[in-house]
Design an enzyme around this catalytic site. Structure first.
Site, short mmCIF file in Angstrom:
data_model
loop_
_atom_site.label_atom_id
_atom_site.label_comp_id
_atom_site.label_asym_id
_atom_site.label_seq_id
_atom_site.Cartn_x
_atom_site.Cartn_y
_atom_site.Cartn_z
N SER A 1 0.87 -1.19 0.00
CA SER A 1 0.00 0.00 0.00
C SER A 1 0.89 1.22 0.00
CB SER A 1 -0.86 -0.01 1.26
OG SER A 1 -1.47 1.25 1.44
N TYR B 1 -1.88 0.16 10.09
CA TYR B 1 -1.96 -0.60 8.82
C TYR B 1 -0.71 -0.34 7.99
CZ TYR B 1 -3.74 -1.36 3.99
OH TYR B 1 -3.91 -1.72 2.67
N1 LIG Z 1 -8.67 -0.97 -1.64
C1 LIG Z 1 -7.63 -0.14 -1.61
O1 LIG Z 1 -7.75 1.08 -1.83
C2 LIG Z 1 -6.24 -0.68 -1.33
C3 LIG Z 1 -5.15 0.20 -1.43
C4 LIG Z 1 -3.86 -0.28 -1.17
C5 LIG Z 1 -3.69 -1.61 -0.87
N2 LIG Z 1 -4.76 -2.45 -0.77
C6 LIG Z 1 -4.51 -3.85 -0.47
O2 LIG Z 1 -5.10 -4.64 -1.49
C7 LIG Z 1 -5.38 -5.96 -0.96
C8 LIG Z 1 -6.78 -6.38 -1.33
O3 LIG Z 1 -7.69 -5.52 -0.67
P1 LIG Z 1 -9.13 -5.18 -1.27
O4 LIG Z 1 -9.22 -3.70 -1.25
O5 LIG Z 1 -9.34 -5.94 -2.52
O6 LIG Z 1 -10.06 -5.73 -0.09
P2 LIG Z 1 -11.48 -6.46 -0.07
O7 LIG Z 1 -12.25 -6.23 -1.33
O8 LIG Z 1 -12.09 -6.08 1.23
O9 LIG Z 1 -11.07 -8.01 -0.08
C9 LIG Z 1 -10.34 -8.57 0.97
C10 LIG Z 1 -10.33 -10.07 0.81
O10 LIG Z 1 -9.52 -10.66 1.84
C11 LIG Z 1 -10.31 -11.61 2.58
N3 LIG Z 1 -9.75 -11.66 3.93
C12 LIG Z 1 -9.67 -10.65 4.82
N4 LIG Z 1 -9.07 -11.07 5.95
C13 LIG Z 1 -8.75 -12.37 5.75
C14 LIG Z 1 -8.12 -13.35 6.55
N5 LIG Z 1 -7.69 -13.08 7.79
N6 LIG Z 1 -7.93 -14.60 6.03
C15 LIG Z 1 -8.36 -14.89 4.77
N7 LIG Z 1 -8.98 -14.00 3.98
C16 LIG Z 1 -9.18 -12.76 4.47
C17 LIG Z 1 -11.73 -11.10 2.43
O11 LIG Z 1 -12.75 -12.05 2.64
P3 LIG Z 1 -13.33 -12.37 4.13
O12 LIG Z 1 -13.62 -11.05 4.77
O13 LIG Z 1 -14.53 -13.22 3.88
O14 LIG Z 1 -12.23 -13.11 4.82
C18 LIG Z 1 -11.70 -10.69 0.96
O15 LIG Z 1 -11.78 -11.83 0.12
C19 LIG Z 1 -5.09 -5.87 0.55
O16 LIG Z 1 -3.81 -6.36 0.82
C20 LIG Z 1 -5.12 -4.38 0.80
O17 LIG Z 1 -4.37 -4.02 1.95
C21 LIG Z 1 -6.03 -2.03 -1.00
#
Ligand SMILES: NC(=O)c1ccc[n+]([C@@H]2O[C@H](COP(=O)([O-])OP(=O)(O)OC[C@H]3O[C@@H](n4cnc5c(N)ncnc54)[C@H](OP(=O)(O)O)[C@@H]3O)[C@@H](O)[C@H]2O)c1
Length: 231
Positions: free
Chosen positions: A139, A152
């Protein structure tokens, strides 16, 4: 067919990346905690005609991590491990003076400890793959000091450093830390619920990850925005 393990693949970036890889013929091992949502995603991705193993569980559970790798072994090995599942530590995010230490521990446990645990479990298969790769989803909060993103961001900075050292220790692998940039996902909404500015869909960021797989640049930290230039 190459095999990828993607954690947190029921929605958001993990699911979008899974769909793109399935479209390229990759077999997949996917996880997430919420079994129903994961099963729906797995069914959708299996429609691409590749093998999809969806194992509900929490990445912080060592037994679950072992199951993920065992499932990949049955599919033929591990060519790619994507540590994508992530915890914020507080939802919504709060300033450090208010950050519950249990929340910080959880962010570190999910984003750093579990990620390394899965790498350790998968390393023999990654080394055997010939062109094995590990992606740690990072991130910009790992590198920039944004108010409320401290816990985070610290966990993502730790993940970046583990990735950097792993890249040095495992010259036969590619180890990429990737900052995907902001995306409109549940994680972002949970982090900053009052911010309703439109953000890119995860699928828009996926070509950055595909570029890494196609071009296999040196291990290191990459921003999706740079990788997307000219694509
Ligand atoms: N969205 C942004 O703006 C952004 C920016 C920078 C970086 N990121 C990074 O991108 C990545 C993906 O995030 P996203 O935005 O796509 O999030 P998201 O749509 O909320 O998806 C998160 C996924 O991780 C699963 N998950 C969460 N905790 C878990 C655990 N302990 N064990 C197994 N599965 C778990 C969730 O399902 P369940 O809840 O059912 O477990 C879901 O499938 C993350 O690493 C995040 O930090 C996101």
């Amino acid at each position: 067919m190459p095999v990828a393990i993607i954690t947190g693949a029921s929605k958001g970036l993990g699911r979008a990346l899974g769909a793109a890889l399935a479209g390229r013929g990759w077999d997949l091992v996917l996880d997430a905690r919420t079994a129903g949502v994961l099963a729906e995603t797995a069914e959708e991705l299996a429609a691409y005609g590749t093998r999809v193993e969806a194992l509900p569980g929490d990445v912080t559970d060592a037994g679950h991590r072992a199951e993920l790798v065992a499932a990949a072994r049955k599919l033929g090995g591990v060519d790619l491990l994507v540590n994508n599942a992530s915890a914020l530590g507080a939802e919504p995010l709060v300033r450090l003076e208010e950050l519950g230490l249990e929340g910080l521990r959880r962010a570190l446990e999910v984003n750093v400890v579990a990620a390394l645990g899965l790498v350790q479990e998968a390393l023999p298969l990654l080394r055997a793959a010939g062109e094995g790769a590990v992606v740690g989803v990072s991130s910009d909060a790992a590198a920039e000091a944004y108010e409320t993103w401290g816990g985070y961001g610290a966990s993502k900075a730790a993940l970046d450093h583990l990735s950097a050292v792993l890249g040095v220790e495992e010259p036969g692998l590619r180890v990429w830390a990737v900052d995907p940039g902001d995306m409109g996902t549940d994680l972002y909404t949970a982090a900053v619920p009052e911010d309703d500015d439109p953000r890119p869909a995860p699928a828009e960021v996926v070509p950055a990850f595909l570029r890494l797989l196609d071009e296999r640049p040196a291990s290191g930290r990459y921003a999706a925005s740079d990788l997307l230039e000219g694509r």
